[in-house]
Design an enzyme around this catalytic site. Structure first.
Site, PDB file in Angstrom:
ATOM      1  N   GLY A  41      -0.035  -2.275   7.190  1.00  0.00           N
ATOM      2  CA  GLY A  41       1.291  -2.119   7.786  1.00  0.00           C
ATOM      3  C   GLY A  41       1.342  -0.885   8.655  1.00  0.00           C
ATOM      4  O   GLY A  41       0.965  -0.919   9.831  1.00  0.00           O
ATOM      5  N   ARG A  42       1.780   0.209   8.035  1.00  0.00           N
ATOM      6  CA  ARG A  42       2.092   1.410   8.811  1.00  0.00           C
ATOM      7  C   ARG A  42       0.974   1.925   9.695  1.00  0.00           C
ATOM      8  O   ARG A  42       1.246   2.435  10.792  1.00  0.00           O
ATOM      9  CB  ARG A  42       2.613   2.511   7.869  1.00  0.00           C
TER      10      ARG A  42
ATOM     11  N   LYS B 103       2.633 -10.771   7.791  1.00  0.00           N
ATOM     12  CA  LYS B 103       3.344 -10.706   6.520  1.00  0.00           C
ATOM     13  C   LYS B 103       4.806 -10.388   6.763  1.00  0.00           C
ATOM     14  O   LYS B 103       5.152  -9.405   7.434  1.00  0.00           O
ATOM     15  CB  LYS B 103       2.717  -9.623   5.627  1.00  0.00           C
TER      16      LYS B 103
ATOM     17  N   THR C 114      14.170 -20.657 -11.422  1.00  0.00           N
ATOM     18  CA  THR C 114      14.547 -20.078 -10.127  1.00  0.00           C
ATOM     19  C   THR C 114      13.311 -19.846  -9.262  1.00  0.00           C
ATOM     20  O   THR C 114      13.323 -20.124  -8.052  1.00  0.00           O
ATOM     21  CB  THR C 114      15.301 -18.752 -10.364  1.00  0.00           C
TER      22      THR C 114
ATOM     23  N   ILE D 118      13.626 -16.032 -13.591  1.00  0.00           N
ATOM     24  CA  ILE D 118      13.373 -17.058 -14.601  1.00  0.00           C
ATOM     25  C   ILE D 118      12.551 -18.184 -13.964  1.00  0.00           C
ATOM     26  O   ILE D 118      12.616 -18.397 -12.746  1.00  0.00           O
ATOM     27  CB  ILE D 118      14.689 -17.611 -15.219  1.00  0.00           C
TER      28      ILE D 118
ATOM     29  N   THR E  20       0.274  -1.342  -5.457  1.00  0.00           N
ATOM     30  CA  THR E  20      -0.674  -0.295  -5.060  1.00  0.00           C
ATOM     31  C   THR E  20      -0.019   1.086  -5.033  1.00  0.00           C
ATOM     32  O   THR E  20      -0.712   2.092  -4.954  1.00  0.00           O
ATOM     33  CB  THR E  20      -1.267  -0.607  -3.665  1.00  0.00           C
TER      34      THR E  20
ATOM     35  N   ASP F  26       5.974 -12.363   1.645  1.00  0.00           N
ATOM     36  CA  ASP F  26       5.741 -11.394   0.555  1.00  0.00           C
ATOM     37  C   ASP F  26       7.083 -11.004  -0.055  1.00  0.00           C
ATOM     38  O   ASP F  26       7.594  -9.916   0.198  1.00  0.00           O
ATOM     39  CB  ASP F  26       4.998 -10.181   1.134  1.00  0.00           C
ATOM     40  N   LEU F  27       7.645 -11.924  -0.837  1.00  0.00           N
ATOM     41  CA  LEU F  27       8.938 -11.636  -1.476  1.00  0.00           C
ATOM     42  C   LEU F  27       8.772 -11.376  -2.968  1.00  0.00           C
ATOM     43  O   LEU F  27       9.754 -11.092  -3.657  1.00  0.00           O
ATOM     44  CB  LEU F  27       9.934 -12.778  -1.208  1.00  0.00           C
TER      45      LEU F  27
HETATM   46  O1  C5P Z   1       2.227   0.275   5.375  1.00  0.00           O
HETATM   47  P1  C5P Z   1       1.250  -0.230   4.364  1.00  0.00           P
HETATM   48  O2  C5P Z   1      -0.096  -0.594   4.981  1.00  0.00           O
HETATM   49  O3  C5P Z   1       1.141   0.650   3.152  1.00  0.00           O
HETATM   50  O4  C5P Z   1       1.877  -1.620   3.907  1.00  0.00           O
HETATM   51  C1  C5P Z   1       1.368  -2.346   2.836  1.00  0.00           C
HETATM   52  C2  C5P Z   1       2.202  -3.580   2.707  1.00  0.00           C
HETATM   53  O5  C5P Z   1       1.728  -4.329   1.590  1.00  0.00           O
HETATM   54  C3  C5P Z   1       3.684  -3.321   2.444  1.00  0.00           C
HETATM   55  O6  C5P Z   1       4.394  -4.351   3.122  1.00  0.00           O
HETATM   56  C4  C5P Z   1       3.845  -3.497   0.956  1.00  0.00           C
HETATM   57  O7  C5P Z   1       5.110  -4.035   0.612  1.00  0.00           O
HETATM   58  C5  C5P Z   1       2.766  -4.531   0.656  1.00  0.00           C
HETATM   59  N1  C5P Z   1       2.246  -4.543  -0.701  1.00  0.00           N
HETATM   60  C6  C5P Z   1       1.694  -3.433  -1.317  1.00  0.00           C
HETATM   61  N2  C5P Z   1       1.221  -3.500  -2.599  1.00  0.00           N
HETATM   62  C7  C5P Z   1       1.268  -4.666  -3.253  1.00  0.00           C
HETATM   63  C8  C5P Z   1       1.807  -5.810  -2.643  1.00  0.00           C
HETATM   64  C9  C5P Z   1       2.284  -5.716  -1.346  1.00  0.00           C
HETATM   65  O8  C5P Z   1       1.604  -2.382  -0.704  1.00  0.00           O
HETATM   66  N3  C5P Z   1       0.743  -4.733  -4.476  1.00  0.00           N
END
Ligand code: C5P
Length: 249
Positions: free
Chosen positions: A226-227, A43, A79, A76, A134, A70-71
């Site tokens: 992620g983390r 991602k 765009t 509008i 989340t 994931d942007l």
């Molecule tokens: O570090 P962690 O596991 O919390 O990362 C979750 C990833 O998912 C982050 O990149 C966050 O931007 C993304 N995300 C999220 N909740 C969402 C959509 C994307 O945490 N609803």
């Protein structure tokens, strides 16, 4: 694997999306090299995209990676439709918009995505909609003027709207998978789930978390971590541990 079909029968590894939430292309490249055999998708979110741009996405797509861009487009309809075409041209497998941008915005994004993919003769990427982040709870929703009653009610409403507007699925916390499945019965509707933490990991700023096995059992097609992987002294091992926990389900 077709993203827009059902993800059943797909291996646990294919269901793991690693969030490359780092500052530079160099760091992201090191992580990608270390993790490419341990995860199904990578991602690229607003931090890395702002720093390393589409070149980095092209680089790893060129190296065979599947990418979730994931942007969270929210603008509008014209765009967002134009940005969706660019996501197709980048070759990503999955990208997202904010469902809160509304039905017309999502419809235009879905039409532009299908049209651009057909025009280029490439696979159509999955278009998913963020329901409620989340990190957001009922208090944070109310702060923004959304008096939905509960996070769940808002997730249900936005999941139905995303489906009716032509999106392939949603991003939702593991706790909202069941309500999403209940609200949208369509087979193949994707649920991508962040807020996943292995048993021993910290929750960070995520308010609605679940373990990898719990998220898969609840019906997630993909989980985003992620983390818990990036901050580990051995990210490849941490990723394998997440996959092992998913297999338990
Ligand atoms: O570090 P962690 O596991 O919390 O990362 C979750 C990833 O998912 C982050 O990149 C966050 O931007 C993304 N995300 C999220 N909740 C969402 C959509 C994307 O945490 N609803």
């Amino acid at each position: 694997m077709s993203l827009t079909g059902t993800a059943e029968g797909v291996s646990a590894k294919e269901k793991l999306i690693v969030a490359l939430d780092v500052a530079t292309a160099g760091e992201a490249r090191r992580l990608f090299d270390a993790l490419r055999d341990s995860a199904g998708m990578f991602k690229v979110g607003s931090q890395l995209f702002t720093s390393a741009g589409p070149e980095f996405v092209r680089e790893i797509v060129g190296a065979g990676a599947r990418v979730f861009l994931d942007l969270k487009f929210h603008d509008i309809p014209n765009t967002v439709a134009a940005a969706s075409r660019e996501a197709v041209r980048l070759g990503v497998s999955l990208f997202d918009v904010h469902a809160a941008g509304g039905g017309e915005m999502m419809r235009r994004a879905a039409e532009a995505t299908a049209d651009e993919a057909a025009r280029l003769g490439v696979n159509k990427p999955g278009l998913i909609a963020v329901t409620v982040l989340t990190s957001v709870d009922a208090g944070a929703l109310a702060e923004t003027g959304v008096e939905a009653g509960s996070v769940e009610a808002q997730v249900r409403r936005l999941a139905r709207l995303a489906d009716a507007s032509g999106c392939d699925g949603v991003v939702a916390s593991p706790h909202e998978i069941a309500p999403v499945r209940d609200s949208v019965a369509r087979a193949g509707f994707l649920v991508v789930t962040p807020g996943v933490r292995p048993a021993a990991a910290a929750h960070d700023d995520q308010k609605r978390v679940m373990s990898p096995a719990g998220a898969i059992r609840a019906g997630a097609d993909f989980i985003v971590v992620g983390r818990a992987i990036l901050n580990s002294p051995d990210p490849a091992r941490a990723a394998s541990e997440v996959v092992r926990e998913m297999e338990e389900a």
